[in-house]
Design a protein around this motif. Structure first.
Motif, PDB file in Angstrom:
ATOM      1  N   LYS A  57       0.853  -1.186   0.000  1.00  0.00           N
ATOM      2  CA  LYS A  57       0.000   0.000   0.000  1.00  0.00           C
ATOM      3  C   LYS A  57       0.894   1.243   0.000  1.00  0.00           C
ATOM      4  N   ASP A  59       1.365   4.862   1.052  1.00  0.00           N
ATOM      5  CA  ASP A  59       0.735   5.837   1.938  1.00  0.00           C
ATOM      6  C   ASP A  59       1.691   6.896   2.478  1.00  0.00           C
ATOM      7  N   MET A  95       3.912   9.443  -5.987  1.00  0.00           N
ATOM      8  CA  MET A  95       2.607   9.006  -6.501  1.00  0.00           C
ATOM      9  C   MET A  95       1.654   8.624  -5.376  1.00  0.00           C
ATOM     10  N   ALA A  96       2.194   8.113  -4.262  1.00  0.00           N
ATOM     11  CA  ALA A  96       1.361   7.676  -3.147  1.00  0.00           C
ATOM     12  C   ALA A  96       0.544   8.820  -2.562  1.00  0.00           C
ATOM     13  N   ILE A  98      -0.658  11.251  -4.233  1.00  0.00           N
ATOM     14  CA  ILE A  98      -1.679  11.628  -5.205  1.00  0.00           C
ATOM     15  C   ILE A  98      -2.754  10.544  -5.358  1.00  0.00           C
ATOM     16  N   ASP A  99      -2.314   9.317  -5.639  1.00  0.00           N
ATOM     17  CA  ASP A  99      -3.304   8.296  -6.013  1.00  0.00           C
ATOM     18  C   ASP A  99      -3.487   7.146  -5.019  1.00  0.00           C
ATOM     19  N   LYS A 100      -2.645   7.062  -4.003  1.00  0.00           N
ATOM     20  CA  LYS A 100      -2.750   6.026  -2.971  1.00  0.00           C
ATOM     21  C   LYS A 100      -2.791   4.610  -3.551  1.00  0.00           C
ATOM     22  N   SER A 101      -2.240   4.422  -4.751  1.00  0.00           N
ATOM     23  CA  SER A 101      -2.186   3.108  -5.396  1.00  0.00           C
ATOM     24  C   SER A 101      -1.051   2.293  -4.792  1.00  0.00           C
ATOM     25  N   SER A 104       4.745   0.853  -7.017  1.00  0.00           N
ATOM     26  CA  SER A 104       5.059   0.382  -8.369  1.00  0.00           C
ATOM     27  C   SER A 104       6.453  -0.227  -8.460  1.00  0.00           C
ATOM     28  N   SER A 120       0.047  10.054   4.084  1.00  0.00           N
ATOM     29  CA  SER A 120      -1.205  10.584   3.539  1.00  0.00           C
ATOM     30  C   SER A 120      -2.028  11.232   4.646  1.00  0.00           C
TER      31      SER A 120
END
Length: 165
Positions: A57, A59, A95-96, A98-101, A104, A120
């Motif tokens: 995750k 975050d 990126m975490a 922004i999109d919490k995806s 990568s 976050s």
């Protein structure tokens, strides 16, 4: 803008002073950096310790204070390939925010490493206190992501031996 006249702890002062040294935050004033420092925390990694693994995750966003991290990506054959090395002042995990995806890539410490991180949740709390500071952070993160994407596109073009038509 003030930050409730809170005095900073020694750790928060160190964090603010480190942020002052990063060009990413050169447009932030001392109060904004103090507020940001109050919402950040330290992570200490030993050599060989993972910061995160691909698929975890996402975050938090982090900045390397000292040490070296390697960013690894699994190749088509399943091997981990080093795609970047990060040293003092480098950021990871933009990126975490922004999109919490899921992450990568995998990130591992190649020597004892200290980082400061903004989770976050910390970002959300900071933004509640000072929406404009939150907007400035998002603008900076967007610029970082854009620069990284341009670099990646150039590397990909080089690797694919793309020639003009």
């Amino acid at each position: 803008m003030t930050h409730d006249n809170d005095t900073l702890s020694n750790s928060e002062e160190e964090t603010r002073d480190f942020l002052l040294s990063l060009s990413l935050f050169d447009s932030f004033n001392v109060d904004e950096l103090s507020l940001l420092a109050q919402h950040m925390s330290y992570i200490h990694l030993q050599r060989g310790e993972f910061l995160f693994v691909e698929g975890d995750k996402g975050d938090f966003l982090g900045f390397v204070v000292q040490g070296v991290l390697e960013v690894l990506k699994k190749s088509a054959t399943g091997e981990n390939v080093i795609i970047a090395r990060l040293a003092k002042g480098s950021s990871i995990g933009e990126m975490a925010l922004i999109d919490k995806s899921p992450r990568s890539a995998t990130v591992v410490s190649r020597q004892p490493t200290t980082m400061i991180t903004l989770t976050s949740k910390g970002f959300d709390r900071l933004t509640e206190k000072s929406p404009m500071t939150g907007v400035k952070i998002i603008q900076k993160v967007a610029r970082l992501l854009s620069l990284n994407m341009r670099r990646t596109s150039s590397k990909l073009a080089d690797l694919l031996n793309v020639y003009p038509v």
